[in-house]
Design an enzyme around this catalytic site. Structure first.
Site, PDB file in Angstrom:
ATOM      1  N   GLU A  15       0.925  -1.581 -15.819  1.00 46.02           N
ATOM      2  CA  GLU A  15       2.219  -1.691 -15.129  1.00 46.02           C
ATOM      3  C   GLU A  15       2.013  -2.607 -13.940  1.00 46.02           C
ATOM      4  OE1 GLU A  15       4.964  -0.922 -16.215  1.00 46.02           O
ATOM      5  OE2 GLU A  15       4.261   0.292 -17.883  1.00 46.02           O
ATOM      6  N   CYS A  23       7.308  -1.193  -6.604  1.00 49.11           N
ATOM      7  CA  CYS A  23       7.331  -2.171  -7.705  1.00 49.11           C
ATOM      8  C   CYS A  23       8.759  -2.382  -8.178  1.00 49.11           C
ATOM      9  CB  CYS A  23       6.450  -1.695  -8.853  1.00 49.11           C
ATOM     10  SG  CYS A  23       6.866  -0.044  -9.401  1.00 49.11           S
TER      11      CYS A  23
END
Ligand code: NAD
Length: 481
Positions: free
Chosen positions: A249, A283
């Site tokens: 990720e 993020c």
């Protein structure tokens, strides 16, 4: 009060590192040491992975419910200590106290989710074309999994990797980000306090060299990485050479798109939260804003007033709206990127020359309108409180701008129009789409992850986690009589 001394669980015991000194500093007051210790030298990697491999065999033979009991007990401990760990988190990472406490509670909720996974279905059964036979698909643990985690969610992201890894019967070797070692230690401590058998979780403090050695160790069967796209790609390449499963990720440059028919009051609130919660160091933070032309001036006026009014300072102070970024180098990077906007940039909040404060790594909430897409502020992930803005001539143009990024993690659209929403469901290239809510956020029971330069491999969280943490076996089952 002296700062806690850092220790790691390596082999069969807690010990202190023997490598370089590591000081965890408060980004709001860099003279304050939050914890101190030493990194682990590279030779500790083999000790940790070998011990995990040994412990994994017995752990994999325990029942799902026994493993779930350990996770549930750890969740209860975390929840009961949310205030104290949350305060340590804010001092170590810089997010607001309320966000730090919330993150510790979220980590407890994640462990609770995986504890309950024991009660859910375990595999699949298929009809067989042959009479008297059934076909089952069962799942087995991988063995040892590596967890490599970033600084920005020092306990929630590790909880979803470690919780899933453990519940599915694996041992975990965890290398947290060296900027947040104390919160890493807190999570490992509660898991052992909750009854985790010796050696099933190994922790290593170190930088890229240690992370790389863990990932490439032959006894590590799968890797779960969260961090920047550059590091993620290097690890994906390394795992490709070794034919080792990896889930990565990675970075994001997430857009919020406000259409002219949106509820502007709600959209301003959500864009502000998306851009500046966690000091923009999420993020899924909103770092690009696309405004349909008809409402652009009004929206920017309102957003600018709110952003300029935000109070930036010590995250433990309840009157503060936004804390510092995590480190001096993070601040330098953001300040340099803003200073680099020579032409075609209009600062609605913040400025080209960021306010200089010596008391901590503070950056003002920054909103900057750009006249074209070639600015680095539009393209590169800055990982701080900077929102780059463009105007869209039409719905088509807005979708084009939203997709105009190498990243594909999260996107938010704000609209009351069902047709625009329907188009967004198919035309926006992201792993997470929010309709009338901010780009950030990830519920623990649903899959999470990005596409393009933001994600690689199976999804994290929820039941999706088992794709990485288990291996499927297809069993043809027939009586022998
Ligand atoms: P980072 O990539 O610098 O570090 C992440 C982890 O990788 C750390 O533990 C670090 O020590 C380790 N590492 C660094 N170099 C390595 C190497 N060569 N080999 C092995 N390990 C190595 O990221 P960061 O600054 O800690 O976190 C911020 C980044 O993480 C941002 O890009 C952000 O978008 C991303 N992030 C993504 C998600 C997501 O779910 N997509 C969530 C949070 C953060």
């Amino acid at each position: 009060m002296s700062a806690p001394v850092l220790r790691q669980f390596i082999g069969t015991e807690w010990r202190e590192g023997t490598g370089e000194e590591l000081l965890s500093l408060n980004p709001a007051r860099p003279a304050e040491v939050v914890a101190s210790g030493r990194l682990n030298p590279a030779e500790d990697v083999d000790t940790a992975v070998t011990a995990a491999h040994r412990a994994a065999a017995e752990w994999s033979r325990t029942s799902y419910h026994d493993r779930g009991r350990v996770l549930r007990a750890a969740a209860a401990l975390l929840a009961s200590r949310a205030d104290s760990y949350g305060s340590e988190l804010s001092r170590e990472e810089g997010k607001l106290l309320v966000e730090g406490v919330g993150e510790v509670r979220r980590a407890a909720q994640v462990l609770e989710f995986y504890a309950n996974e024991a009660d859910r279905t375990a595999g699949e059964i298929y009809n067989s074309p042959r009479v008297g036979e059934s076909i089952m698909v069962v799942r087995h643990p991988v063995g040892v999994v590596a967890a490599i985690t970033p600084f920005n969610f020092p306990i929630a992201i590790p909880a979803w990797k470690i919780g899933g890894g453990l519940l599915y019967g694996n041992a975990v070797v965890w290398k947290p980000a060296p900027l947040v070692p104390l919160l890493a230690q807190r999570l490992a401590e509660v898991l052992y306090e909750a009854g985790l058998p010796v050696g099933v979780l190994q922790t290593l403090l170190g930088g890229g060299e240690v992370g790389r050695a863990v990932v490439e160790h032959p006894l590590v069967g799968a890797v779960s990485f969260t961090g920047s796209t550059g590091v993620g790609r290097a690890l994906i390449a390394a795992c490709g050479r070794l034919a080792k499963p990896i889930q990565a990720e990675m970075g994001g440059k997430n857009a919020a798109v406000v259409f002219a028919d949106a509820n502007l009051d709600a959209a301003v609130d959500d864009v502000l939260a998306g851009a500046f919660r966690g000091t923009g160091q999420r993020c899924t933070a909103t770092s690009r804003l696309i405004l349909e032309k008809a409402i652009a001036d009004e929206f920017l006026d309102r957003l600018g007033v709110r952003a300029r009014a935000m109070r930036v300072g010590d995250p433990l102070d309840p009157s503060i709206d936004m804390g510092p970024v995590v480190s001096a180098s993070a601040k330098e990077n953001i300040v340099a990127a803003c200073a680099d906007t020579s032409t075609g940039a209009r600062f609605v909040a913040g400025s080209r020359s960021a306010e200089q404060r010596d008391d901590g790594y503070f950056v003002s909430p920054t909103v900057v309108e750009l006249d074209d897409a070639e600015h680095d502020l539009w393209r590169n992930e800055l990982f701080g409180p900077v929102l780059a803005v463009r105007r869209a001539e039409s719905v088509d143009h807005a979708f084009h701008l939203a997709n105009d990024s190498e990243f594909g993690l999260s996107c938010a659209i704000f609209t009351d129009n069902l047709t625009t929403t329907g188009r967004a469901l198919t035309e926006l290239h992201v792993g997470v789409l929010h309709v009338n809510s901010e780009t950030g956020g990830a519920d623990p029971h649903v899959p999470f992850g990005g596409i393009k330069a933001s994600g690689f491999g199976p999804r994290e969280q929820g039941r999706a986690a088992r794709e990485l943490f288990t291996q499927e076996r297809t069993v043809y089952l027939r009586g022998g009589g």
